[in-house]
Design a protein around this motif. Structure first.
Motif, PDB file in Angstrom:
ATOM      1  N   LEU B 211      -3.844   8.022  -2.815  1.00 31.54           N
ATOM      2  CA  LEU B 211      -3.827   6.369  -2.523  1.00 31.54           C
ATOM      3  C   LEU B 211      -4.898   6.230  -1.430  1.00 31.54           C
ATOM      4  O   LEU B 211      -4.680   7.141  -0.463  1.00 31.54           O
ATOM      5  CB  LEU B 211      -2.584   5.935  -2.211  1.00 31.54           C
ATOM      6  CG  LEU B 211      -2.233   4.519  -1.612  1.00 31.54           C
ATOM      7  CD1 LEU B 211      -2.535   3.483  -2.902  1.00 31.54           C
ATOM      8  CD2 LEU B 211      -0.911   4.143  -1.335  1.00 31.54           C
ATOM      9  N   ILE B 212      -5.677   5.569  -1.575  1.00 31.04           N
ATOM     10  CA  ILE B 212      -6.907   5.375  -0.602  1.00 31.04           C
ATOM     11  C   ILE B 212      -6.585   3.883  -0.204  1.00 31.04           C
ATOM     12  O   ILE B 212      -6.705   2.985  -0.746  1.00 31.04           O
ATOM     13  CB  ILE B 212      -8.288   5.249  -1.295  1.00 31.04           C
ATOM     14  CG1 ILE B 212      -8.526   6.912  -1.930  1.00 31.04           C
ATOM     15  CG2 ILE B 212      -9.370   5.127  -0.136  1.00 31.04           C
ATOM     16  CD1 ILE B 212      -9.593   6.787  -2.751  1.00 31.04           C
ATOM     17  N   GLY B 213      -6.794   3.890   1.142  1.00 32.81           N
ATOM     18  CA  GLY B 213      -6.929   2.651   1.766  1.00 32.81           C
ATOM     19  C   GLY B 213      -5.509   1.763   2.039  1.00 32.81           C
ATOM     20  O   GLY B 213      -5.590   0.374   1.644  1.00 32.81           O
ATOM     21  N   ALA B 214      -4.333   2.587   2.178  1.00 35.03           N
ATOM     22  CA  ALA B 214      -3.233   1.918   1.959  1.00 35.03           C
ATOM     23  C   ALA B 214      -2.994   0.931   3.179  1.00 35.03           C
ATOM     24  O   ALA B 214      -3.394   1.369   4.428  1.00 35.03           O
ATOM     25  CB  ALA B 214      -1.852   2.769   1.742  1.00 35.03           C
ATOM     26  N   ASP B 217      -7.518  -3.502   3.167  1.00 32.88           N
ATOM     27  CA  ASP B 217      -7.989  -4.805   2.052  1.00 32.88           C
ATOM     28  C   ASP B 217      -8.287  -4.215   0.543  1.00 32.88           C
ATOM     29  O   ASP B 217      -8.132  -5.049  -0.239  1.00 32.88           O
ATOM     30  CB  ASP B 217      -8.954  -5.313   2.578  1.00 32.88           C
ATOM     31  CG  ASP B 217      -9.003  -6.228   3.775  1.00 32.88           C
ATOM     32  OD1 ASP B 217      -7.936  -6.695   3.889  1.00 32.88           O
ATOM     33  OD2 ASP B 217      -9.849  -6.559   4.587  1.00 32.88           O
ATOM     34  N   TYR B 218      -8.416  -2.976   0.569  1.00 31.18           N
ATOM     35  CA  TYR B 218      -8.744  -2.426  -0.807  1.00 31.18           C
ATOM     36  C   TYR B 218      -8.078  -1.003  -1.196  1.00 31.18           C
ATOM     37  O   TYR B 218      -8.473  -0.055  -1.416  1.00 31.18           O
ATOM     38  CB  TYR B 218     -10.347  -1.828  -0.782  1.00 31.18           C
ATOM     39  CG  TYR B 218     -11.342  -3.060  -0.170  1.00 31.18           C
ATOM     40  CD1 TYR B 218     -11.567  -4.266  -0.814  1.00 31.18           C
ATOM     41  CD2 TYR B 218     -11.939  -2.848   1.110  1.00 31.18           C
ATOM     42  CE1 TYR B 218     -12.258  -5.126  -0.263  1.00 31.18           C
ATOM     43  CE2 TYR B 218     -12.910  -3.868   1.531  1.00 31.18           C
ATOM     44  CZ  TYR B 218     -12.905  -5.009   1.004  1.00 31.18           C
ATOM     45  OH  TYR B 218     -13.607  -5.919   1.305  1.00 31.18           O
ATOM     46  N   PRO B 219      -6.759  -1.296  -1.442  1.00 27.33           N
ATOM     47  CA  PRO B 219      -6.181  -0.266  -1.587  1.00 27.33           C
ATOM     48  C   PRO B 219      -6.100   0.029  -3.137  1.00 27.33           C
ATOM     49  O   PRO B 219      -6.012  -0.659  -3.832  1.00 27.33           O
ATOM     50  CB  PRO B 219      -4.556  -0.737  -1.282  1.00 27.33           C
ATOM     51  CG  PRO B 219      -4.566  -2.309  -1.644  1.00 27.33           C
ATOM     52  CD  PRO B 219      -5.995  -2.600  -1.433  1.00 27.33           C
ATOM     53  N   ARG B 220      -6.372   1.483  -3.399  1.00 27.19           N
ATOM     54  CA  ARG B 220      -6.313   1.843  -4.689  1.00 27.19           C
ATOM     55  C   ARG B 220      -5.946   3.454  -4.992  1.00 27.19           C
ATOM     56  O   ARG B 220      -5.898   4.105  -4.028  1.00 27.19           O
ATOM     57  CB  ARG B 220      -7.663   1.545  -5.479  1.00 27.19           C
ATOM     58  CG  ARG B 220      -8.762   2.440  -4.781  1.00 27.19           C
ATOM     59  CD  ARG B 220      -9.660   1.772  -3.739  1.00 27.19           C
ATOM     60  NE  ARG B 220     -11.102   2.531  -3.476  1.00 27.19           N
ATOM     61  CZ  ARG B 220     -11.516   2.349  -2.083  1.00 27.19           C
ATOM     62  NH1 ARG B 220     -10.926   1.912  -1.083  1.00 27.19           N
ATOM     63  NH2 ARG B 220     -12.652   2.910  -2.290  1.00 27.19           N
TER      64      ARG B 220
END
Lengths: 573, 314
Positions: B211-214, B217-220
């Motif tokens: 999980l990136i950017g939890a 603004d841009y969690p994916r």
């Protein structure tokens, strides 16, 4: 535009006045020989219509960069690609004559109805004679002015043998020529046709209906405006059977009834100078034989006297001692010439008397060796065509007996065939030369032209044919010559034919210069033409056309003859 | 001693693995969303999805503009971009182009704006303005316009129920079934020990999700997958990264990851045909070619623009 749109002029390549390509609509197609029309707006000139014929059709995956992309598009489907079909069109006509190229992106329509006639120049032909059906099932026309001598003459038909197209097409053409008096006009009156049957007995059934003729073929004939019937007026001639004694029977295999035997009397032989047609081998001209032949011919004319009470027979008497020209009664022991053997014997007495020197009036200063060669040649000829010369009532071929005269020479030796062809052509040509008029027309159909007018060498027969090819047009003697390979025929004969037709060709033959009138795509296809399909070129059209001609309503073999009323009810009993 | 490898991508395209630590996002990466313990390659699974839409965009600067204001020249540029999709029907085994659209945009700096004269029927530019004067900023704005158009198209297709693979990182993080497909690796997302599993991936295998950017603004969710075994390749050649919005459930994300990992090797390009093989997917390569074609001939566009502006000044 009257026709249906089928696509648009390709825009990624230059169009020109000779050729353009059409990108086809997804729901339509063009095939080879289809006729199309494009309207182009030309500044200051208005609408210019360009007509053309499809010479090649192509398809490709657009979007495929590499050959393996084909799999990606068609099998795996991972590469988007669109099938694009296109057609190549050779321009046949521009109207009005503003020679501009078609605009890219313009709508291309099928040329139908009046547009089709324009594409084929039918509107400009004074006498358009249908000579077959195009791929679209509509008639294809030939400009008769270019056949019957007004603007051009003669027809040359090429094609490999065995596919039986050359003679079939020639006869098909003759049938239309003789049946469509409405088109042919004044030239149709008293039109006479002389056909030589050189192979099999294919042409001996022209007056009999064909049992295999079917509905489909009848429909095609209807489109051509001709009732599908056999030739109504034909006379058949065959040489007499050799060694049949006094009974003169035509030498044919399958058909005897209605066939007349023909021969020449010694008197006719001498008067018409037929001696020269015994020396038609190309090698004869080289070794001075023609010189001797001409001299002997002259003397024969001077010496020949009719024999009282023996029609056609002659005796040779010195005109110096007997100047009166009437019939004579032979002296006791005098040689009366009643056949070729007798004539040769009489000539021999002058040229090679057993007890003395040759008569110089006959031999000139010819060397003895040449005289012997001349006599040897005469004796050889006697064995081969001696039966064609005999005294008695005249059995000349009467070309007035019917509209079509078929002369069966298939059973004769080559030398005899050349003799008969030479004799008849000379007679026909001399007759027209005397009248000096073009009409009525005489059409001569001769297959295996390479045998009679070969490219190499010279012979009286070849000279005759070249003469016909060059002058026959104005004299109304029209040659429909057929040959397997135009490259083996005297160029003067082939080049003078205004109308050229070709059936299937040998691949190597198709590449020769003699077929330069074909488009490259047509040449490539000439190897694949089916029987009944021909390529036709005529001066009034800049591109050759491919046409089909229907099955004949006349029989071409004995087995095809439809059982009719005149069948013998007792046959087989 | 590490071995030296020559990159398979043609030098003009850079390398597939330019790991720029400086780019390393301060974004937190959670490596344990799918597998908490030791990582091992996971096999992809083709769930038989019937249609895949590949979405991409291309752009081209048509001309640099200068607005001759009284207080000095104002920089601007005008360019064309095109976005579209290749829809791959896996049942019919056919692909086709869909929803191709072309946009033309002029961007001016210093907050100024002017209308670009219309050059020809089809050559109409809309104008925008940015406060900046940096040429790079002009380009960013122009690029952004294309990315937005791409995202809109991808979002529209996925809302219609089509499974979307979009070229480049995700731009829209709503909970729809669309995948961002990243060809090159600039950012080292994984910790050093977890990175090792990437080299062990076989074709059609992936890493566990991370999980990136939890919380940002841009969690994916993202994962690495191997498209093809490249003969003579290094551990990362033939590897791509994909991402989906974490607004989707982890379960859905796993299913999509399995699917993409199994399917994409089939559309990977061949090294002898594509300078960016295998990562430049065949449908995307074709789409880019088609989109570039739709932009129109650059020479024609440039001359038309010059002519139009000349006429106005005359």
């Amino acid at each position: 535009m009257t026709g249906r749109g089928v696509g648009r002029v390709l825009g990624t390549q230059h169009t020109n006045t000779r050729e353009f390509r059409v990108v086809l609509d997804e729901d339509d197609y063009l095939q080879l020989d289809d006729l199309v029309v494009v309207a182009t707006e030309v500044p200051k000139e208005g609408t210019v219509r360009t007509y053309g014929v499809v010479t090649e059709v192509e398809a490709v995956y657009e979007g495929a960069q590499y050959e393996s992309d084909t799999h990606r598009i068609a099998a795996e489907g991972i590469l988007p690609g669109a099938k694009v079909r296109s057609a190549r069109v050779a321009v046949t006509r521009v109207e009005p004559e503003v020679w501009v190229s078609v605009d890219p992106g313009e709508l291309v329509a099928r040329a139908e109805g009046a547009e089709r006639e324009k594409a084929l120049y039918v509107d400009e032909m004074e006498r358009p004679l249908p000579v077959g059906l195009g791929r679209d099932g509509a008639p294809v026309y030939v400009d008769l002015d270019f056949f019957d001598g007004r603007k051009g003459g003669h027809m040359s038909i090429s094609g490999i043998s065995g596919v039986a197209t050359k003679t079939s097409f020639a006869l098909f053409f003759l049938r239309l020529l003789t049946a469509r008096g409405d088109v042919v006009g004044e030239a149709a009156a008293n039109l006479r046709v002389l056909v030589f049957n050189v192979k099999g007995e294919d042409l001996l059934w022209l007056d009999e209906p064909n049992a295999r003729f079917d509905e489909e073929a009848a429909l095609a004939w209807e489109k051509l405006g001709v009732a599908p019937t056999p030739f109504p007026s034909v006379s058949f001639w065959a040489p007499p059977r050799p060694r049949s004694g006094d009974v003169v029977v035509p030498d044919t295999g399958g058909r005897l009834e209605g066939v007349e035997a023909f021969s020449w009397t010694p008197r006719e032989f001498v008067d018409e100078g037929l001696l020269r047609f015994l020396f038609t081998d190309a090698s004869d001209a080289r070794n001075q034989l023609s010189f001797v032949s001409e001299r002997v011919q002259v003397q024969l004319r001077r010496f020949a006297r009719d024999v009282a009470g023996r029609p056609g027979a002659i005796v040779l008497r010195d005109p110096a001692t007997e100047p009166d020209g009437g019939p004579v009664t032979p002296h006791v022991g005098e040689r009366v010439v009643v056949d070729l053997a007798g004539l040769i014997g009489a000539i021999e007495e002058f040229l090679d008397p057993p007890d003395g020197d040759p008569d110089p009036r006959w031999s000139g200063r010819t060397q003895v060796g040449t005289i012997s060669a001349f006599l040897r040649r005469l004796h050889a000829a006697e064995a081969r065509l001696g039966h064609l010369v005999r005294a008695g009532p005249s059995r000349r071929i009467d070309r007035r007996a019917a509209q079509v005269t078929v002369v069966a020479i298939q059973g004769l030796h080559d030398l005899a065939q050349r003799f008969v062809v030479g004799a008849l052509l000379a007679e026909t040509f001399a007759e027209k030369e005397r009248s000096g008029r073009r009409l009525p027309l005489t059409v001569v159909v001769l297959d295996e032209l390479n045998k009679y007018a070969p490219r190499e060498g010279t012979s009286p027969l070849k000279e005759m044919l070249v003469d016909i090819a060059q002058r026959g047009r104005s004299l109304g003697v029209l040659l429909v010559g057929a040959q397997q390979t135009a490259s083996r025929v005297a160029p003067e004969v082939v080049e003078n034919a205004a109308i050229r037709v070709s059936g299937r060709l040998d691949a190597a033959e198709a590449e020769r210069a003699e077929y330069g009138w074909m488009l490259p795509s047509t040449r490539a296809r000439a190897r694949l033409l089916k029987p009944g399909t021909m390529v036709l070129s005529q001066p009034s059209l800049p591109v050759p056309l491919v046409l089909e001609f229907p099955f004949p309503p006349w029989a071409t073999r004995k087995e095809e003859v439809a059982p009719g009323a005149d069948e013998d009810p007792f046959e087989g009993l | 001693m590490a071995r030296i490898h020559v990159e398979g991508w043609a030098p003009d395209h850079g390398a597939s693995t330019v790991v720029d630590v400086a780019l390393a996002d301060p974004e937190k990466v959670d490596e344990e969303v799918e597998v908490a313990g030791e990582w091992a390659p996971i096999d992809g699974a083709d769930d038989g999805v019937e249609e895949v839409a590949f979405v991409d965009g291309v752009r081209r600067v048509d001309a640099r503009l200068t607005l001759d204001e009284e207080d000095g020249p104002v920089p601007g540029l005008c360019g064309s971009y095109a976005v579209g999709a290749v829809r791959w029907d896996r049942r019919l085994r056919r692909s086709r182009f869909d929803a191709v659209s072309v946009g033309r945009l002029a961007v001016f700096g210093s907050g100024r704006i002017a209308e670009v004269p219309t050059a020809g029927r089809r050559l109409v530019y809309r104008s925008e303005s940015i406060p900046d004067t940096d040429p790079a900023a002009l380009l960013r704005r122009f690029h952004g316009a294309m990315r937005t158009a791409e995202a809109t198209l991808a979002e529209g297709l996925s809302r219609d129920g089509v499974f979307v693979v979009a070229d480049g990182p995700l731009n829209d993080f709503s909970a729809t079934e669309k995948v961002g497909y990243v060809k090159s690796h600039r950012v080292p997302y994984l910790s050093v020990e977890r990175r090792r599993v990437v080299a062990r991936l076989g074709p059609g295998q992936r890493t566990p999700l991370f999980l990136i950017g939890a919380g940002g603004d841009y969690p994916r969710y993202s994962w690495y997958l191997r498209l093809a075994a490249i003969p003579g390749g290094h551990g990362w050649s033939g590897v791509a990264r994909a991402e989906v919005a974490s607004a989707l459930s982890l379960e859905t994300a796993r299913r999509i990851a399995d699917r993409v990992t199994a399917i994409l090797p089939a559309v990977a390009s061949e090294p002898h045909l594509d300078a960016r093989a295998p990562q430049n997917l065949v449908p995307i390569g074709a789409l880019e070619r088609e989109l570039r074609r739709r932009l129109g001939d650059p020479g024609v566009v440039y001359r038309a623009l010059r002519e139009a502006t000349m006429e106005r000044t005359r």
